[in-house]
Motif scaffolding. Structure first.
Motif, PDB file in Angstrom:
ATOM      1  N   ASP A 928       0.844  -1.061  -0.062  1.00 49.20           N
ATOM      2  CA  ASP A 928       0.014  -0.018  -0.118  1.00 49.20           C
ATOM      3  C   ASP A 928       0.930   1.117  -0.081  1.00 49.20           C
ATOM      4  N   THR A 929       0.457   2.246  -0.828  1.00 46.67           N
ATOM      5  CA  THR A 929       1.095   3.598  -0.884  1.00 46.67           C
ATOM      6  C   THR A 929       1.520   4.081   0.794  1.00 46.67           C
ATOM      7  N   ASP A 930       0.677   3.819   1.601  1.00 47.43           N
ATOM      8  CA  ASP A 930       0.853   4.399   3.060  1.00 47.43           C
ATOM      9  C   ASP A 930       1.316   3.208   3.784  1.00 47.43           C
ATOM     10  N   LYS A 931       2.143   2.235   3.497  1.00 48.77           N
ATOM     11  CA  LYS A 931       2.820   1.239   4.012  1.00 48.77           C
ATOM     12  C   LYS A 931       3.635   1.641   5.241  1.00 48.77           C
ATOM     13  N   ASP A 932       4.358   2.876   5.072  1.00 50.12           N
ATOM     14  CA  ASP A 932       5.117   3.402   6.304  1.00 50.12           C
ATOM     15  C   ASP A 932       4.331   3.894   7.431  1.00 50.12           C
ATOM     16  N   ILE A 933       3.047   4.162   7.003  1.00 48.74           N
ATOM     17  CA  ILE A 933       2.131   4.638   8.224  1.00 48.74           C
ATOM     18  C   ILE A 933       1.552   3.453   8.910  1.00 48.74           C
ATOM     19  N   LEU A 934       1.232   2.522   7.846  1.00 47.52           N
ATOM     20  CA  LEU A 934       0.431   1.349   8.393  1.00 47.52           C
ATOM     21  C   LEU A 934       1.328   0.446   9.178  1.00 47.52           C
ATOM     22  N   ILE A 935       2.568   0.528   8.785  1.00 45.17           N
ATOM     23  CA  ILE A 935       3.335  -0.475   9.788  1.00 45.17           C
ATOM     24  C   ILE A 935       3.172  -0.413  11.080  1.00 45.17           C
ATOM     25  N   HIS A 936       2.670   0.775  11.708  1.00 45.43           N
ATOM     26  CA  HIS A 936       2.335   1.208  13.338  1.00 45.43           C
ATOM     27  C   HIS A 936       1.622  -0.397  13.510  1.00 45.43           C
ATOM     28  N   TRP A 937       0.419  -0.600  12.836  1.00 47.48           N
ATOM     29  CA  TRP A 937      -0.474  -1.311  13.275  1.00 47.48           C
ATOM     30  C   TRP A 937      -0.854  -2.882  12.675  1.00 47.48           C
ATOM     31  N   LYS A 938       0.487  -3.175  12.091  1.00 45.32           N
ATOM     32  CA  LYS A 938       0.547  -4.476  11.328  1.00 45.32           C
ATOM     33  C   LYS A 938       0.323  -5.485  12.496  1.00 45.32           C
ATOM     34  N   THR A 939       1.109  -5.579  13.452  1.00 46.06           N
ATOM     35  CA  THR A 939       0.973  -6.530  14.271  1.00 46.06           C
ATOM     36  C   THR A 939      -0.191  -6.604  14.865  1.00 46.06           C
ATOM     37  N   SER A 940      -0.868  -5.477  15.344  1.00 47.60           N
ATOM     38  CA  SER A 940      -2.161  -5.212  15.969  1.00 47.60           C
ATOM     39  C   SER A 940      -3.279  -5.894  15.115  1.00 47.60           C
ATOM     40  N   PHE A 941      -3.239  -5.645  13.893  1.00 48.38           N
ATOM     41  CA  PHE A 941      -4.346  -5.980  13.048  1.00 48.38           C
ATOM     42  C   PHE A 941      -4.058  -7.583  12.633  1.00 48.38           C
ATOM     43  N   GLU A 942      -2.913  -7.907  12.489  1.00 49.86           N
ATOM     44  CA  GLU A 942      -2.740  -9.486  12.358  1.00 49.86           C
ATOM     45  C   GLU A 942      -3.190 -10.016  13.497  1.00 49.86           C
ATOM     46  N   ASN A 943      -3.246  -9.684  14.846  1.00 49.91           N
ATOM     47  CA  ASN A 943      -3.640 -10.150  15.742  1.00 49.91           C
ATOM     48  C   ASN A 943      -5.196 -10.048  15.906  1.00 49.91           C
ATOM     49  N   LYS A 944      -5.595  -9.100  15.349  1.00 54.47           N
ATOM     50  CA  LYS A 944      -7.170  -8.928  15.308  1.00 54.47           C
ATOM     51  C   LYS A 944      -7.680  -9.828  14.415  1.00 54.47           C
ATOM     52  N   ILE A 945      -6.996 -10.170  13.395  1.00 54.50           N
ATOM     53  CA  ILE A 945      -7.641 -11.218  12.465  1.00 54.50           C
ATOM     54  C   ILE A 945      -7.433 -12.335  13.107  1.00 54.50           C
ATOM     55  N   LYS A 946      -6.515 -12.695  13.604  1.00 51.14           N
ATOM     56  CA  LYS A 946      -6.194 -14.120  14.327  1.00 51.14           C
ATOM     57  C   LYS A 946      -7.322 -14.387  15.244  1.00 51.14           C
ATOM     58  N   ASP A 947      -7.697 -13.153  16.154  1.00 57.45           N
ATOM     59  CA  ASP A 947      -8.709 -13.273  17.044  1.00 57.45           C
ATOM     60  C   ASP A 947     -10.205 -13.505  16.664  1.00 57.45           C
ATOM     61  N   VAL A 948     -10.372 -12.823  15.699  1.00 53.40           N
ATOM     62  CA  VAL A 948     -11.598 -12.869  14.795  1.00 53.40           C
ATOM     63  C   VAL A 948     -11.808 -14.129  14.353  1.00 53.40           C
ATOM     64  N   GLN A 949     -10.696 -14.813  13.558  1.00 52.25           N
ATOM     65  CA  GLN A 949     -10.832 -16.173  13.282  1.00 52.25           C
ATOM     66  C   GLN A 949     -11.063 -17.218  14.264  1.00 52.25           C
TER      67      GLN A 949
END
Length: 1601
Positions: A928-949
């Motif tokens: 994504d074009t905003d990957k440098d900003i999004l990196i802040h939430w990468k771990t958090s959202f990977e965990n959220k997706i894992k939790d959702v699953q």
């Protein structure tokens, strides 16, 4: 010559000229003294733009240059050498190509450059203290050109002594300066260097004129012969000046005898002529010329290379000096004295512009755009005879008093005080609007009208000339006045210093007042292109604010930003912060950047800003680094902030990952003119703004004054702490200028250590002020003291004004440039659009004073919004896949194909989708074009997706296991149904055999069947009780009566809806007290009960939250009862009431009051009323499926048909085929409807506007619908029970969507799906038939055929049902009530099914419209969408009741919303009154007001300190209009007053300003707030949560109540 241009790769460039844009870009730097021929031009221009005077000394790199020797074919041993042979008689060295002369490089560029590049080049040559081309022969035609245009931007300054021996300065444009001129030329070849001799007169340490002994010089030159160069000596006012006044020196290159025209011009215009020749000879071709000059009255100095005599005056004004064998210094001194004597006797002066009067030469300005000059002159005519200090008021009215007033009002609006907050906001906004209207009504001056007209009527080339000429004329116009004012200022300042010594306070005060007046005049007299563009910006902002064009504006105001954008692209700086008003014109800047995006695309931009004290060399450093032209003179210090674009070359783009550098130059910190005007605060704002804006900030430190260093570092460190707190991560480099010995390693190491220590100390100080626990600078920002601190040599290589730039300074600049490039390569990619948002965010936060508290990072908000949208898609993919799996496994459970569900099985089924989602997540964060900003939430959202699953898997397992349990519990019912069916089939078959002879008499058959049906239905159902309809509310009331025997009947009948009551005060009473205060407290309690107890706002909020939470819990309980499958039992109501009772009891243990019985009763009744329809509908479905009479009655037609078939002698296979077809009807329906519901849900997620985004988008459509319907009750439902309202809205949307699209898309989709099901069924039947045939053919048994055939039907059924178990709930047990042992013709069975199944399908299709009501609640599209959208945060703002918009339930961080409601909507009122609060909590948090909570008063600014619900909310300041809720309050004022029994009056009076908003405005604002503001509410939780802003103040806050 052609060979030269070819070697320099300039073929054809004399026609297709080099332009500034081609060289004015960041490219790779050739830092070596030599380079390849193809790089000579690029390297020369780069060095020249950096003011590196070594640009003239570039050598051509040879292939064997590294060895500096000619290679030998063989080595010779030491004892074999012969010096005479090898040295004296050696052959010539291997031939080398002639080196290119450095001056040929310069002149080649000059000839191939367009007018603007020539001007830039000559300006930079002048800054390098080099001689400039004055008369230049055309290489092709030899016509002489005078490049007057190239001198237009050059000014020279010098110091002189007046008759009183006082030193004063003078600054003049060189074109207009009246100076004596000394011309030098030679006849024939001379052994001495004329240019070198001239250098000794001007600056003996610098080669002003290039000569034969300069580095890189070669034997041949191509382009210099006939060229006249000019340089000026400028005195410094000291005793060692070689000349007491400014003197011009002209140098004719080549033999003067070959260049008669140049010689004639020089000798005519010179004050003194100096000629070099070998000796005087009457026979020489130059003899006649020399004779004429000697006889002329003009002074003449002859330098004879073959003469040894000292200076001799042969006659008045005629001198002879011999050069042969003489000391160069002596000759130079004699020549200097002779020139001085000649000048003292001569009054003739030279002015550069006068050269243009010569008819035999071509002036470059004649070829340049005359129209541009004439247009600029026309504009300047408006300024004639005008007082310079009054010009801005006369011609630029929009940026004067009105703009400053508006800026001040805007600051006041963001820093509110007083009690009547919204009234105050309304007043200020009205005042600001009036100021804008006054601005709009102000006439556009003729000056501005003419400027705009001209700039719009020229093409790009003409426009550049027009602007350049205007700058030149304006500088010239101001220079005299500013010089006089500066002289006056200096004179009075000197007197003030003298009066300080004399202790004369009265006179000193008078002089200081005079100084202040002159200072103001200096500020008023500053008038440049930046002020004109500022006026255009204010014209645009005023028109934009009132949304109409000005009557006297000849173009539409919307075209104005395009002009500024074009100027920026052309290399002009644009004012970012108005230095006079100390304000950022956000509307104007945003519009200009929008135009830049439109013209260039949304380019990647690296922002480089600079900070430092005034006159510390910031602008000079930027000019040297990028070849810019920011104003640098001491009298023209930068005010405010300016930004300029620098293009990145193609080869550097890949290295830096940026397309442009945006250079931001700023005014100096601690500027003297700001003294006494909150300098520190202004400096902090400026530092915070430019540090926040920049990817990198250069901190410029000048000198070694410890106090100044400390002061600026504290400001800078504080700015970086603020950036850390709001998650901005700029980098910085400290540039320590004017260091005496930059090569001293030990000294620099010590300097770095001291700087690190000072930074750490300043960090501790700033951290206290910013409430931060940082202990050292590295806690605040990544900083490498070894690489991020640069020491710069002093700028000048000697003493100005004749000193050239220091080459070491240029090397330092280049080293810094490399550091910047290195940082850029690892920096966050910002685009122009990002920068526009960042400017707005930073300025809005600074306006609110409390930066960290107020800052909203639009880039992160935008990125997070995108992430939320993607998260919604990912979670939906997982949910959708799991729905498919669940349906399939549900079918298998009902078909008794599986008896257990494990999590591992579900995970395996979900694995493919899970992997796809993981891949999508990974790609999103990486690409994504905003990957440098999004990196802040990468771990958090990977965990959220894992939790959702995990949650989906866990929940699906639970539901499927419930289905398994319920299947077992239903077994008795199912067995009974099977028994009934079996009995009916057998009896009907027996009757059919009896009536076989009457098969043709349909009437008899029908009559007999009806009698049979009535008899057996009565007999079968005789012992079975029918399932009755239910009355939920009756059961609830009975249970409540059992609990509260004394409960009044009226209350149970007329209970209140607990979700919509305005206050819960009637439901509570104080707890009884004990101990010695018991009597007092109980007396207080009795009084409260007598006069009514009023809950605090906190308590009201807690109770409302408690009610919502209980409702949610009971809703989940009701779902778990699965009434559609298990039926209703009044024990369910008992379970609900027990649960609610327990929750109420638990709640009472945590609060100071107890709930009355009415609270519990109303809570139970309200919850059950809401659930009534759902329970009743589910029970209806259960009854229809399980009541024996109803169930069998539905099958009557089916049995009748079978009966008739038997009567007509149909075979068992044919009858069985028809029975199977009929039995498949219900499974087909359920499978079809479930699939349709799932597909419809996905379709609505794509096509339905309200449902195709995230939660925030859904809320926008809810608010739109509420406004369109104008239903107050629905509004209160939305405000008080948002979750329920969301559910209701989703159901309405689904219903509306189905109604609108059923005939067009849904019906056809259902037909397509049912056709696929039919095909699967017939395929299963065919494959089962084939399997039986194979079995018959391959299996050999000893038993007879009959025995074998009897086993075949079981095999066929098993195969058939197993093949359909994934898609249909249909198993062998569904046919267990039908005897089929005698079925043996499976081909016939298949044919019958093929014939009968279409009829079954047709009957299903007739009832497509009712498909929703035949689905279980949990399988309906609206419930699937509710499950998706409503699993989010529902916490409401403790002030206004707005619901947190976070899409994740139990999320990390604070609660927040994009925009808040008016506090009064939540029933909020002023303490001790019945008056509504009319404030928005997002505006009141900027004020000094207080609120009451838990028995204490708290400042709104520090609302978190109130603890509880307040501590978990992030409410950022927002003073935008928010028309929606203002319109709502005005529209429903009376309804609100009636509902809450309060009034909008006195300090809660609705501002008149609100009443202007219409419903249309309100609806329109929803789109603006949800798109332009990009869900800003979320980010505030991330910023403010990091730091609770600002220290605890000792000031007593003024209370609101």
């Amino acid at each position: 010559m052609n060979n030269l241009f070819c070697r320099l790769h300039l073929e054809g460039r004399h026609l297709n000229k080099l332009r500034v844009a081609e060289v004015h870009q960041l490219s790779e730097h050739e830092s070596h003294e030599s380079c390849a021929e193809d790089k000579l031009i690029q390297t020369f221009i780069q060095k020249l733009l950096m003011m590196d005077y070594r640009a003239r000394y570039i050598k051509t790199k040879q292939t064997n240059e590294e060895d500096h020797t000619q290679p030998r074919d063989n080595d010779i041993f030491e004892d074999e050498g012969d010096i005479f042979k090898e040295i004296i008689f050696s052959k010539e060295a291997i031939s080398q190509s002639e080196l290119i002369h450095p001056m040929d490089i310069q002149m080649a560029v000059f000839h191939c450059a367009d007018g603007f590049l020539k001007q830039l080049m000559v300006t930079k040559l002048s800054q390098c203290q080099y001689a400039l081309p004055l008369l230049v022969p055309d290489p092709d035609t030899q016509q002489i050109e005078f490049p007057l245009w190239t001198f237009r931007q050059i000014n020279k300054s010098w110091m002189k002594r007046n008759t009183n021996n006082e030193i004063f300065s003078q600054t003049h444009p060189v074109c207009k300066a009246q100076t004596p001129m000394v011309s030098f030329f030679r006849f024939g070849y001379v052994s001495s260097s004329k240019s070198q001799l001239m250098n000794s007169l001007i600056n003996d340490k610098h080669n002003t004129f290039f000569h034969r002994n300069c580095p890189g010089s070669s034997r041949t030159r191509v382009l210099m012969d006939g060229v006249v160069e000019i340089a000026w000596f400028c005195p410094s006012g000291t005793n060692d000046d070689k000349f007491t006044d400014c003197v011009a020196f002209c140098n004719l290159h080549g033999d003067a005898g070959d260049h008669e025209k140049q010689l004639q011009i020089l000798t005519e215009m010179a004050s003194v002529n100096v000629v070099l020749l070998t000796q005087l000879d009457k026979n020489d071709k130059s003899a006649a010329i020399m004779q004429n000059m000697y006889r002329n009255s003009k002074p003449l100095i002859c330098l004879l290379t073959e003469d040894k005599s000292t200076v001799t005056e042969t006659r008045k004004g005629k001198y002879k000096i011999g050069l042969k064998g003489r000391n160069q210094s002596e000759v130079s001194e004699e020549l200097r004295r002779a020139i001085n004597e000649c000048l003292s006797e001569s009054s003739s002066t030279f002015r550069l512009e006068d050269l243009s009067k010569h008819s035999d030469i071509r002036v470059d300005e004649e070829d340049k755009d005359r129209r541009g000059r004439e247009a600029a002159q026309q504009i300047m005519s408006f300024l004639e005879k005008k007082d310079l200090t009054e010009i801005k008021d006369s011609f630029l009215p929009h940026q004067g008093k009105l703009w400053r007033q508006w800026s001040q009002k805007n600051k006041e609006l963001h820093r509110l005080k007083g009690d009547e907050l919204e009234m105050d906001i309304s007043r200020k906004q009205t005042e600001m609007k009036k100021i804008r209207e006054q601005q709009h009504e102000s006439d556009v001056s003729e000056f501005m009208t003419c400027f705009i007209k001209e700039i719009n009527s020229h093409n790009e080339h003409e426009k550049m000339f027009y602007l350049k000429w205007l700058i030149i004329f304006l500088d010239d116009y101001m220079s005299t006045e500013l010089t006089d004012l500066n002289h006056k200022y200096d004179k009075i300042w000197s007197k003030v210093l003298k009066l300080e010594e004399d202790k004369s306070e009265h006179l000193k005060a008078e002089k200081e007042a005079e100084l202040e007046r002159i200072s103001k005049d200096l500020q008023a007299a500053a008038f440049g292109l930046e002020h004109i563009m500022r006026e255009i910006g204010q014209i645009y902002e005023s028109c934009s604010s009132v949304e109409k064009n000005k009557k006297d504006l000849q173009v539409h105001f919307s075209s104005l930003p395009s002009l500024a954008a074009e100027m920026m692209i052309s290399g002009f700086p644009l004012e970012l912060m108005d230095g006079d008003a100390a304000h950022v014109p956000v509307i104007w800047i945003s519009a200009v950047i929008d135009q830049l995006i439109r013209k260039l695309g949304d380019q990647r931009v690296f922002v480089l800003s600079v900070l430092g004290i005034q006159s510390s060399g910031k602008s000079t450093m930027l000019n040297a680094m990028f070849g810019l032209q920011f104003a640098v003179s001491a009298g023209r210090c930068t005010r405010g902030a300016f930004m300029q674009l620098v293009k990145v070359s193609d080869e550097m783009k890949t290295q830096m990952n940026f397309d442009y550098i945006l250079v931001v130059d700023t005014e100096g910190l601690r500027a003297p003119e700001l003294a006494g005007r909150s300098t520190r605060n202004h400096d902090n704002e400026l530092a915070t703004f430019v540090v926040g804006l920049g990817n990198m900030t250069l901190i410029n430190i000048f000198g070694e004054n410890p106090s100044e260093l400390q002061d600026i570092l504290q400001i800078v460190v504080q700015a970086f702490i603020r950036m850390k707190k709001v998650r901005l991560n700029p980098s910085c480099v400290f540039v320590h200028q004017n260091v005496s010995d930059v090569t001293a390693v030990e000294k620099n190491t010590e300097g770095r250590r001291r700087l690190q220590k000072t930074l750490d100390e300043m960090t501790k100080l700033a951290a206290k002020e910013e409430v931060c626990d940082a202990e050292c600078f590295s806690d605040v920002i990544r900083f490498d003291v070894q690489n991020d601190v640069k020491y710069f040599a002093q700028l000048w290589d000697g003493s100005p004004p004749m000193a050239p730039p220091n080459p070491k300074y240029c090397e330092n600049i280049q080293e810094l440039k490399k550091t910047i490039v290195s940082h850029a390569a690892n920096s966050f990619e910002m685009t122009l659009a990002h920068i526009k948002d960042r400017i707005k965010d930073l300025w809005e936060a600074l306006l609110n004073e409390r930066f960290v508290f107020s800052f909203r990072n639009s880039l992160e908000i935008s990125a997070y919004r995108k992430l939320e949208t993607e998260y919604s898609k990912w979670s939906w993919s997982l949910r959708s896949a799991m729905m498919e799996i669940k349906n399939k496994l549900h079918n298998k459970i009902e078909n008794e194909a599986i008896n257990e569900v494990k999590e591992t099985d579900l995970q395996t089924e979900l694995k493919k989708t899970s992997e796809e989602v993981k891949k999508s997540v990974s790609e999103f964060f990486e690409k994504d074009t905003d990957k440098d900003i999004l990196i802040h939430w990468k771990t958090s959202f990977e965990n959220k997706i894992k939790d959702v699953q995990e949650n989906i898997v866990r929940e699906t397992k639970r539901k499927l296991n419930e289905i398994l349990q319920q299947r077992d519990l239903r077994k008795k019912i199912d067995d009974l149904k099977t028994h009934y069916e079996n009995t009916l089939y057998e009896k009907s078959k027996e009757l059919a055999l009896q009536l076989k002879d009457n098969a043709n008499n349909e009437e008899t058959l029908k009559k007999e069947f009806d009698l049979f049906w009535e008899k057996w239905m009565n007999e079968i159902t005789r012992d079975s009780l029918p399932i009755k309809d239910i009355d939920i509310m009756r059961d609830v009331r009975e249970i409540l009566r059992d609990i509260y025997e004394s409960a009044p009947v009226d209350h149970l009948r007329e209970s209140r809806d607990i979700f919509s009551v305005s206050s819960y005060s009637d439901y509570v009473q104080l707890k009884k007290s004990c101990g010695f205060t018991r009597v007092l407290r109980n007396a207080y309690k009795s009084a409260k009960e007598m006069f009514g107890y009023s809950l605090s706002k906190d308590d009201e909020i807690h109770i409302r939250s408690f009610v919502t939470d209980v409702a949610q819990q009971t809703d989940t309980m009701i779902q778990s009862f699965n009434i559609s499958k298990m039926g209703y039992n009044n024990s369910y109501i008992q379970q609900l009431t027990d649960c609610i009772k327990k929750r109420v009891t638990d709640q009472e243990g945590r609060v100071k009051y107890v709930f009355k019985n009415e609270f519990f009763m109303d809570l139970v009744l309200s919850i059950c009323k809401r659930a009534n329809k759902m329970i009743t509908d589910q029970h209806r479905m259960f009854r229809e499926a399980n009541d024996p009479f109803l169930y069998l009655e539905k099958k009557r037609e089916e049995y009748c048909r079978v009966f008739q078939k038997y009567c007509h002698g149909a075979t068992s296979a044919a009858i069985f085929g028809e029975i199977i077809s009929q039995k498949l009807k219900e499974p087909i329906e359920q499978s079809l409807y479930k699939r349709t519901a799932k597909e419809l849900t996905s379709e609505m997620r794509s096509n339905c506007e309200s449902l195709n985004g995230n939660r925030s988008n859904l809320e926008k459509h809810i608010l739109k619908t509420l406004a369109e319907e104008e239903d107050f009750d629905k509004y209160m439902d939305y405000i008080n029970t948002p979750r329920d309202h969301f559910k209701s809205f989703i159901r309405d949307e689904v219903s509306r969507y189905i109604s609108n699209t059923f005939d067009d898309t849904i019906k056809s989709k259902m037909e397509e799906n049912i056709e696929l099901l039919q095909q699967k069924i017939m395929k299963a039947a065919h494959e089962s038939t084939e399997l039986v045939q194979i079995y018959r053919r391959d299996v050999k048994v000893n038993k007879g055929d009959v025995e074998v055939n009897r086993g075949d039907v079981g095999l066929w059924l098993k195969s058939f049902t197993q093949r359909l178990s994934d898609v249909l709930i249909f198993s062998i047990k569904d046919l267990s009530g039908v005897k089929h042992d005698d079925v043996d013709d499976f081909k016939l069975l298949e044919d019958v099914m093929r014939k009968e199944l279409p009829e079954v399908i047709s009957s299903i299709q007739k009832n497509f419209n009712d498909f929703l009501w035949k689905l279980d609640y949990k399988d309906r599209p609206d419930e699937l969408l509710i499950d998706h959208f409503c699993q989010c945060c529902w916490v409401q703002c403790p002030f206004c009741g707005a619901t947190c918009t976070n899409t994740i339930e139990n999320h990390d961080g604070d609660h927040s919303v994009p925009f808040h409601h008016i506090n009064g909507l939540n029933g909020f009122y002023y303490e001790g009154t019945q008056i509504f609060c009319t404030e928005f909590c997002s505006s009141v948090v900027t004020s000094s007001k207080t609120f009451y909570s838990s028995g204490q008063w708290f400042p709104y600014k520090e609302y978190r300190k109130a603890g509880g619900v307040f501590a978990n909310w992030s409410i950022t300041p927002d003073l935008s209009d928010l028309p929606y809720w203002k319109w709502f309050v005005c529209r429903f004022q009376k309804d609100l007053e009636t509902h809450y029994c309060r009034k909008f009056e006195r300090k809660g009076k609705i501002p008149e300003y609100w009443r202007k908003w219409t419903k249309e405005d309100a609806i329109k604002s929803l789109d603006e707030n949800h798109t332009l503001r990009k869900e800003m509410g979320w980010f505030s939780e991330m910023t403010e949560r990091l730091f609770l802003d600002i220290k605890t103040k000792t000031k007593q806050y003024q209370t609101l109540f």
